[in-house]
Design a protein around this motif. Sequence first.
Motif, mmCIF file in Angstrom:
data_model
loop_
_atom_site.group_PDB
_atom_site.id
_atom_site.type_symbol
_atom_site.label_atom_id
_atom_site.label_comp_id
_atom_site.label_asym_id
_atom_site.label_seq_id
_atom_site.Cartn_x
_atom_site.Cartn_y
_atom_site.Cartn_z
ATOM 1 N N ASP A 12 -4.883 30.134 -32.110
ATOM 2 C CA ASP A 12 -5.070 28.730 -31.697
ATOM 3 C C ASP A 12 -3.998 28.261 -30.720
ATOM 4 O O ASP A 12 -3.987 27.109 -30.312
ATOM 5 N N GLY A 13 -3.074 29.160 -30.341
ATOM 6 C CA GLY A 13 -2.040 28.815 -29.368
ATOM 7 C C GLY A 13 -0.728 28.359 -29.973
ATOM 8 O O GLY A 13 0.253 28.190 -29.263
ATOM 9 N N SER A 14 -0.684 28.150 -31.281
ATOM 10 C CA SER A 14 0.574 27.756 -31.917
ATOM 11 C C SER A 14 1.441 28.999 -32.149
ATOM 12 O O SER A 14 0.987 30.125 -31.967
ATOM 13 N N TYR A 15 2.695 28.774 -32.527
ATOM 14 C CA TYR A 15 3.645 29.861 -32.717
ATOM 15 C C TYR A 15 4.100 29.927 -34.158
ATOM 16 O O TYR A 15 4.269 28.901 -34.822
ATOM 17 N N TRP A 16 4.309 31.162 -34.642
ATOM 18 C CA TRP A 16 4.806 31.409 -35.995
ATOM 19 C C TRP A 16 6.121 32.154 -35.917
ATOM 20 O O TRP A 16 6.270 33.054 -35.099
ATOM 21 N N ASN A 34 9.876 25.933 -29.076
ATOM 22 C CA ASN A 34 10.988 25.064 -29.462
ATOM 23 C C ASN A 34 10.681 24.306 -30.742
ATOM 24 O O ASN A 34 11.564 24.151 -31.595
ATOM 25 N N GLU A 35 9.455 23.826 -30.896
ATOM 26 C CA GLU A 35 9.087 23.129 -32.129
ATOM 27 C C GLU A 35 9.150 24.086 -33.322
ATOM 28 O O GLU A 35 9.655 23.736 -34.377
ATOM 29 N N MET A 36 8.669 25.318 -33.137
ATOM 30 C CA MET A 36 8.741 26.309 -34.201
ATOM 31 C C MET A 36 10.197 26.600 -34.567
ATOM 32 O O MET A 36 10.549 26.673 -35.738
ATOM 33 N N LYS A 37 11.068 26.728 -33.561
ATOM 34 C CA LYS A 37 12.488 26.995 -33.822
ATOM 35 C C LYS A 37 13.122 25.844 -34.598
ATOM 36 O O LYS A 37 13.876 26.073 -35.553
ATOM 37 N N ASP A 38 12.843 24.613 -34.198
ATOM 38 C CA ASP A 38 13.382 23.447 -34.908
ATOM 39 C C ASP A 38 12.890 23.418 -36.354
ATOM 40 O O ASP A 38 13.670 23.178 -37.279
ATOM 41 N N ASN A 39 11.601 23.657 -36.542
ATOM 42 C CA ASN A 39 11.028 23.651 -37.890
ATOM 43 C C ASN A 39 11.612 24.773 -38.741
ATOM 44 O O ASN A 39 11.872 24.593 -39.937
ATOM 45 N N LEU A 40 11.836 25.933 -38.127
ATOM 46 C CA LEU A 40 12.401 27.061 -38.866
ATOM 47 C C LEU A 40 13.847 26.778 -39.264
ATOM 48 O O LEU A 40 14.253 27.072 -40.388
ATOM 49 N N LYS A 63 26.519 30.404 -45.763
ATOM 50 C CA LYS A 63 27.054 29.042 -45.888
ATOM 51 C C LYS A 63 27.939 28.622 -44.715
ATOM 52 O O LYS A 63 28.050 27.441 -44.419
ATOM 53 N N LYS A 64 28.546 29.575 -44.043
ATOM 54 C CA LYS A 64 29.429 29.237 -42.918
ATOM 55 C C LYS A 64 28.657 29.068 -41.620
ATOM 56 O O LYS A 64 29.237 28.805 -40.584
ATOM 57 N N GLY A 65 27.354 29.209 -41.710
ATOM 58 C CA GLY A 65 26.520 29.045 -40.529
ATOM 59 C C GLY A 65 25.716 30.295 -40.249
ATOM 60 O O GLY A 65 25.967 31.353 -40.813
ATOM 61 N N PHE A 66 24.763 30.151 -39.379
ATOM 62 C CA PHE A 66 23.900 31.267 -39.027
ATOM 63 C C PHE A 66 23.352 31.047 -37.627
ATOM 64 O O PHE A 66 23.314 29.934 -37.123
ATOM 65 N N GLU A 67 22.976 32.135 -37.022
ATOM 66 C CA GLU A 67 22.307 32.131 -35.727
ATOM 67 C C GLU A 67 20.991 32.864 -35.904
ATOM 68 O O GLU A 67 20.887 33.774 -36.720
ATOM 69 N N PHE A 68 20.003 32.486 -35.132
ATOM 70 C CA PHE A 68 18.741 33.199 -35.167
ATOM 71 C C PHE A 68 18.742 34.290 -34.104
ATOM 72 O O PHE A 68 19.233 34.104 -32.997
ATOM 73 N N GLU A 69 18.197 35.423 -34.463
ATOM 74 C CA GLU A 69 17.992 36.535 -33.540
ATOM 75 C C GLU A 69 16.478 36.751 -33.500
ATOM 76 O O GLU A 69 15.883 37.148 -34.496
#
Length: 136
Positions: A12-16, A34-40, A63-69
């Motif tokens: 449907d064009g959305s992202y997971w 970007n919306e998927m990243k914010d929601n995640l 707990k000290k933070g995380f980054e997405f790869e």
Amino acid sequence: MAIKVKIERSSDGSYWGTTQNVPGVIASDGESINEMKDNLREAVELYLETAKDHDKETYEAYKKGFEFEYDVDISEIFNIFEVINKSVFAKSIGVNPSLFRQYTTSKKQTYISEKRAQEIEDGLHKLGKELLSIKL
């Protein structure tokens, strides 16, 4: 600490986006990447709040933070970023455009060597750096 995320585009064009290295699976969707990243990010933060009481090991790890790869299958990346012309991009990295289309067609998965995948990834990163250097 890095949280690995697999990104896919739905019919449907959305992202997971689904996490790959966190106990259980955290997933999110959005109408845009970007919306998927914010929601995640919000979903992971809520997960970690719960982990504080129920999964101390996971909580302590992040707990000290995380980054997405982000991990995007080569056949998906050019579907997600349709603005990138496959043939022109292939020529820019020295790959035969016909072969490149085979790599990026999800209908028939063509074998791609680790070296070739790295060349494509390097080309994408180079393109990203060039785009980031533009001032309007």
